[in-house]
Design a protein around this motif. Structure first.
Motif, PDB file in Angstrom:
ATOM      1  N   LYS A 280      16.468  68.492  51.507  1.00  0.00           N
ATOM      2  CA  LYS A 280      17.236  69.419  50.658  1.00  0.00           C
ATOM      3  C   LYS A 280      17.325  70.804  51.289  1.00  0.00           C
ATOM      4  N   GLY A 281      16.316  71.168  52.086  1.00  0.00           N
ATOM      5  CA  GLY A 281      16.320  72.481  52.723  1.00  0.00           C
ATOM      6  C   GLY A 281      17.026  72.520  54.058  1.00  0.00           C
ATOM      7  N   THR A 282      17.575  71.382  54.498  1.00  0.00           N
ATOM      8  CA  THR A 282      18.294  71.307  55.774  1.00  0.00           C
ATOM      9  C   THR A 282      19.701  70.819  55.492  1.00  0.00           C
ATOM     10  N   PRO A 283      20.691  71.717  55.440  1.00  0.00           N
ATOM     11  CA  PRO A 283      22.047  71.318  55.037  1.00  0.00           C
ATOM     12  C   PRO A 283      22.629  70.168  55.856  1.00  0.00           C
ATOM     13  N   GLY A 284      22.297  70.104  57.144  1.00  0.00           N
ATOM     14  CA  GLY A 284      22.839  69.023  57.966  1.00  0.00           C
ATOM     15  C   GLY A 284      21.924  67.833  58.081  1.00  0.00           C
TER      16      GLY A 284
ATOM     17  N   ASP B  18      19.181  60.618  53.466  1.00  0.00           N
ATOM     18  CA  ASP B  18      20.080  61.102  52.428  1.00  0.00           C
ATOM     19  C   ASP B  18      21.297  60.187  52.468  1.00  0.00           C
TER      20      ASP B  18
ATOM     21  N   ARG C 163      24.885  61.799  52.295  1.00  0.00           N
ATOM     22  CA  ARG C 163      25.309  62.445  53.544  1.00  0.00           C
ATOM     23  C   ARG C 163      25.618  61.407  54.615  1.00  0.00           C
TER      24      ARG C 163
ATOM     25  N   GLY D 192      25.595  64.585  61.997  1.00  0.00           N
ATOM     26  CA  GLY D 192      24.435  64.870  61.167  1.00  0.00           C
ATOM     27  C   GLY D 192      23.238  65.285  61.998  1.00  0.00           C
ATOM     28  N   GLN D 193      22.105  65.475  61.324  1.00  0.00           N
ATOM     29  CA  GLN D 193      20.871  65.862  61.996  1.00  0.00           C
ATOM     30  C   GLN D 193      19.726  64.945  61.579  1.00  0.00           C
TER      31      GLN D 193
END
Length: 538
Positions: A350-354, A417, A420, A452-453
């Motif tokens: 949740k704290g990493t947008p990608g 996720d 995503r 993505g990451q």
């Protein structure tokens, strides 16, 4: 200036990938950058830091201490100057090493190494043997070696490192004694921080980490630990699904499920795919799991044959209850989990947008050594992929405890996720890598290719039981090499280079963000060091 900035960024990247440079490597890098004329400010603070690292991690090498004293005389660092004065006094009284036959690492047993250490009076020759025993996971002999060295006149000079070894071997009282009585240095502050965190004292851990940075500013991992926000401790909801697949490991699966039941699962659902187990029947397997984890309501899928790991994951993802989940975790059937694993993973994503996938730091037991952290590209070419080591430094001293973007993580404890992942259009797990090996790595590469990451979160420490003390067969090696060959031919050189650039950019941005958060909180030498280095980081 551009070349200097590029070199500083490369050194930072190298240190962060390896945890700490080996003492000889650190001395070599420091020597090279000190040859620059004129000497950029960033080099003038970075080279002494690398030399300090080398001295603290190889404290009985008088030549390293002499060079460190020469550099510290010109660029003094108060904490290190005090440490160095004590080190010079203690090593000055060190006995000369005796010419004893050294055990062969290929054929010698841990007992052979411990016996050598006991006969050898010189700590300069003892210390590498102690580190070898630690890396080999020889707990009994490691503890014996620590006690022998700690009882010698200069042995407590290595107390900060030996305390980490004692902690890894589960000898908490011995570790505390070494912290209390040893010659203080930055690794000791880091262990005190770890112990404080384990005791639930987040504020105390923060204070120890700040003290560690004052003792030695050049610790990128500590910067990242300090930048990590506190856990939200929000219980996982019904939008989280935990999936396991298993084949012929009823005992290990039961242990895994018992471990899972003791974690903060909240309302997360759990599904187990029985991948054609023949060691026992479906009913017996369900009973074993039910006895181990009676409070978990498991949804079972029993297959008549083993379809391999990639297809098993895809099958699980296709189930209605799983496909409707926002977050999907995959667990191997041979892992032991920390209580907060799922809560922390959710925070990280949740704290990493990608962020699309997050994985753990995997360790061995009974002596905790690093089994798998993360991988990046070391070199790529046309149909050629070389990865960085998955365990750059087996000795875990907190240097891999932080979250960061990386190319790939260990697949034994993954959280995705799902929304995503679907939005990016990344493919599923490739069944051409069946029954296993490389499929999870290739899937991580597909995530980066799609935009993505993948995130490594070293704050989640998972014991992975399968690889502990187990050697691969010749056939297993051949299968892994064959799958690696397949993977190399799935991506073009342009795609591989684009992934590498994306990983490096995300990782550099992540560290820059951490430094921006932490720098205002620093004082003294740590603040001066990072203020000097920051402009060179771009």
């Amino acid at each position: 200036m551009h070349n200097a900035s590029q070199l500083v960024s490369q050194i930072l990247h190298m240190v962060r990938n390896s945890g700490y440079l080996t003492p000889d490597h650190a001395m070599s890098v420091a020597g090279n950058i000190l040859e620059a004329h004129p000497l950029p400010d960033a080099f003038a603070v970075l080279a002494p830091a690398l030399i300090r690292h080398a001295a603290v991690f190889d404290p009985f090498d008088r030549e390293k201490l002499r060079l460190a004293a020469d550099v510290d005389g010109r660029v003094p660092h108060p904490d290190f100057s005090r440490w160095l004065k004590t080190a010079m006094q203690l090593t000055d009284r060190e006995p000369v090493a005796e010419n004893l036959p050294h055990p062969d690492p290929e054929t010698g047993s841990p007992k052979d190494f411990a016996a050598y250490l006991e006969r050898q009076p010189a700590n300069v020759s003892r210390f590498p043997v102690l580190l070898y025993l630690w890396q080999a996971g020889a707990g009994e002999e490691l503890v014996r070696a620590i006690r022998i060295m700690a009882g010698s006149p200069s042995g407590l000079l290595a107390a900060p490192v030996m305390a980490w070894g004692a902690h890894a071997a589960g000898e908490t009282l011995l570790a505390q004694m070494l912290l209390d009585e040893g010659v203080d240095a930055f690794p000791a502050h880091n262990l005190r921080a770890r112990l404080a965190l384990d005791a639930g004292d987040a504020r105390g851990a923060r204070d120890h980490l700040l003290a560690s940075l004052e003792a030695e500013p050049f610790q990128p991992a500590v910067i990242e630990q300090l930048a990590r926000p506190a856990l939200t401790e929000t219980a996982p909801g019904r939008d989280v699904h935990v999936c396991l697949y298993t084949w012929n490991k009823p005992d290990l699966l039961a242990r895994t499920m018992e471990s899972l039941a003791a974690t903060d699962l909240g309302q997360a659902r759990v599904t187990i795919l029985n991948n054609g187990t023949t060691d026992c029947g479906p009913e017996a397997l369900e009973n074993r799991v039910g006895t181990a984890a009676p409070d978990i309501a498991v949804n079972w899928v029993h297959l008549p044959v083993n379809i391999g790991a990639p297809a098993a994951r895809n099958w699980l993802l296709s189930l209605d209850t799983v496909s409707q989940a926002k977050y999907v975790a995959f667990l191997d059937d041979d892992v032991l989990l920390p209580k907060h694993w799922l809560t922390r993973y959710l925070d990280t994503l949740k704290g990493t947008p990608g962020g699309v996938a997050v994985g753990a730091k995997c360790v061995n037991r009974p002596v905790r050594t690093l089994q798998y952290a993360f991988r990046n590209f070391r070199q790529v070419g046309e149909h050629e992929i070389h990865f960085t080591p998955n365990a750059p430094n087996l000795m875990d001293m907190g240097q891999f405890d932080t979250p960061r973007p990386c190319l790939s993580v260990m697949g034994c404890c993954h959280l995705f996720d799902r929304e995503r992942l679907d939005r990016l259009g990344a493919p599923g797990f490739d069944v051409r890598f069946s029954p296993s090996q490389v499929d999870d790595i290739e899937h991580d590469l597909q995530i980066w290719k799609a935009g993505g990451q993948v995130i490594y979160d070293g704050g989640v420490e998972v014991i992975h039981l399968q690889d502990t003390g187990k050697e691969r067969t010749r056939a297993a090696h051949a299968h892994a090499h064959a799958n690696h060959f397949k993977m190399e031919h799935k991506f073009s050189l342009e795609e591989l280079e684009a992934m590498d650039q994306a990983v490096r950019a995300a990782d550099a941005a992540g560290f820059a963000g951490a430094l921006e958060v932490v720098l205002p909180k620093l004082d003294g030498p740590a603040r001066t060091f990072w203020q000097t280095l920051a402009p060179a980081l771009g």
